[in-house]
Every structure is written in structure tokens, then in C-alpha cells.
Design an enzyme around this catalytic site. Structure first.
Site, PDB file in Angstrom:
ATOM      1  N   ASP A 119      49.776  42.401  44.195  1.00 20.19           N
ATOM      2  CA  ASP A 119      50.067  43.817  44.435  1.00 20.19           C
ATOM      3  C   ASP A 119      50.630  44.521  43.208  1.00 20.19           C
ATOM      4  OD1 ASP A 119      49.480  44.580  47.172  1.00 20.19           O
ATOM      5  OD2 ASP A 119      51.020  43.149  47.786  1.00 20.19           O
ATOM      6  N   GLU A 129      47.296  27.900  44.751  1.00 17.89           N
ATOM      7  CA  GLU A 129      47.041  27.000  45.880  1.00 17.89           C
ATOM      8  C   GLU A 129      45.866  26.119  45.487  1.00 17.89           C
ATOM      9  OE1 GLU A 129      46.092  30.356  47.901  1.00 17.89           O
ATOM     10  OE2 GLU A 129      48.132  30.952  48.352  1.00 17.89           O
TER      11      GLU A 129
END
Length: 191
Positions: A119, A129
């Protein structure tokens, strides 16, 4: 609008986008490469009978660091959290997407499972991940190129950027791979 190499350099030179440490050779035609830090969060599969995103499970993961100049070995089917070596800081009118490197994807390495969006207003290390879809273990070397950030210009500045009081922004300023904090704002609609 996706920023070009020229625009990426201009945003960094103006101090609007901060990448620390910054290496100009990492700028690509429409992205900037990021490197792997040396900390990993591995899952302690024996601590809980299942993962529940609604509940704090503080012992679900633990931090490990390869010794010396050693690599971290990611085994087939294994999932770990890692982070970018660089601290990324975005202004209120730019968002970013983390994408994997094609050469690593061709070896079976997934750089991010689902959370590749960053963002406007975010500042911190980006948590990765990592998954190994290959049939052999993959060596992950701290400092190696692990992904690339694409920067996007918003049509206007975000009214409430990440880090503002309106949002909890629970990962703002994170250092290293940060475990899930989903329990802090878990929402479930009755269906």
C-alpha cells in the site's frame, strides 16, 4: 500507471521512494530488484492442531538464521516467511507489487503466496511467503536477488495511506519476516 526505470530513479532521487540500502544497478526496465535478508520464520507444526486466523498463536513460527555465509535450505512442499534485505518506503500516491524473479520461478520457487501488494504509505521490510514447488530442495542465499518491485502511480494520493490512524497498519515498520497478525482485525460475516 506502471513506472519505468527512468521514473523509478527519479522517485528515488527525489526521496519520495526510499529503498535502503539502494543499489542503482538493481533498477530494471519497469521494476527494481530486491534481495533476500538472512532471517526466516519456520512453522512449528507440532505446537497447534491447526492454524486459526481468528486466534493469536504466538508459538506458530520461530525465527532462524543461517550460520555464517551458509544458505537456508527450503525443502519440497515447505513454506517459510522471509523478508527483503531492503527497507521499502512509499509515498501516499504510489503503490507497489512484489513479483518473483522468472529465473527462480523456473526452479520451483514461489516468492509470495498471495500478499504481493504494498500500500501507499508503507514503510518497512517486505515479508516474503516462500514456497518450494520443486521436487528437490532449493538453496536460498542471504543477499541473493529474490524478487522485483513494480511501482504504480495512483490517480490521486490516498486519503488514508497505510500507517494512518484510520487503519491499524499492523505491519508498518516491520523488521524482518513478520508472523501473521490476522487475529488483530479478524472479520467474519455470518452467512
Amino acid at each position: 500507471m506502471l513506472l519505468s526505470d527512468k521514473d523509478i530513479r527519479a522517485e528515488i532521487d527525489a526521496g519520495r521512494v526510499r529503498i535502503d540500502p539502494y543499489d542503482p544497478s538493481m533498477v530494471q526496465p519497469s521494476s527494481i530488484d530486491v534481495r533476500l535478508d538472512r532471517y526466516f520464520r519456520v512453522f512449528e507444526n507440532h505446537r497447534y492442531p491447526h492454524i486459526d486466523p481468528a486466534v493469536e498463536q504466538p508459538d506458530l513460527t520461530r525465527t532462524v538464521e543461517p550460520e555464517g555465509d551458509e544458505a537456508f535450505i527450503l525443502h519440497p512442499g515447505e513454506f517459510v516467511l522471509a523478508s527483503t534485505y531492503e527497507v521499502i518506503s512509499l509515498p501516499d500516491d504510489l503503490a507497489s507489487r512484489l513479483e518473483g524473479k522468472s529465473s527462480l520461478g523456473r526452479l520451483g520457487l514461489v516468492t509470495h503466496s498471495t500478499a504481493g501488494f504494498i500500500d501507499p504509505g508503507f514503510s518497512g521490510h517486505v515479508t516474503l511467503e516462500l514456497s518450494n514447488l520443486a521436487t528437490l530442495p532449493i538453496k536460498l542465499w542471504p543477499g541473493m536477488k529474490i524478487g522485483q518491485l513494480c511501482l504504480f502511480k495512483l490517480t490521486s494520493s490516498a486519503e488514508f495511506p497505510y500507517g494512518s490512524e484510520r487503519y491499524e497498519s499492523r505491519y508498518q515498520g516491520q523488521r524482518g519476516p513478520t508472523a501473521s497478525r490476522s487475529f488483530q482485525n479478524f472479520h467474519r460475516t455470518q452467512v
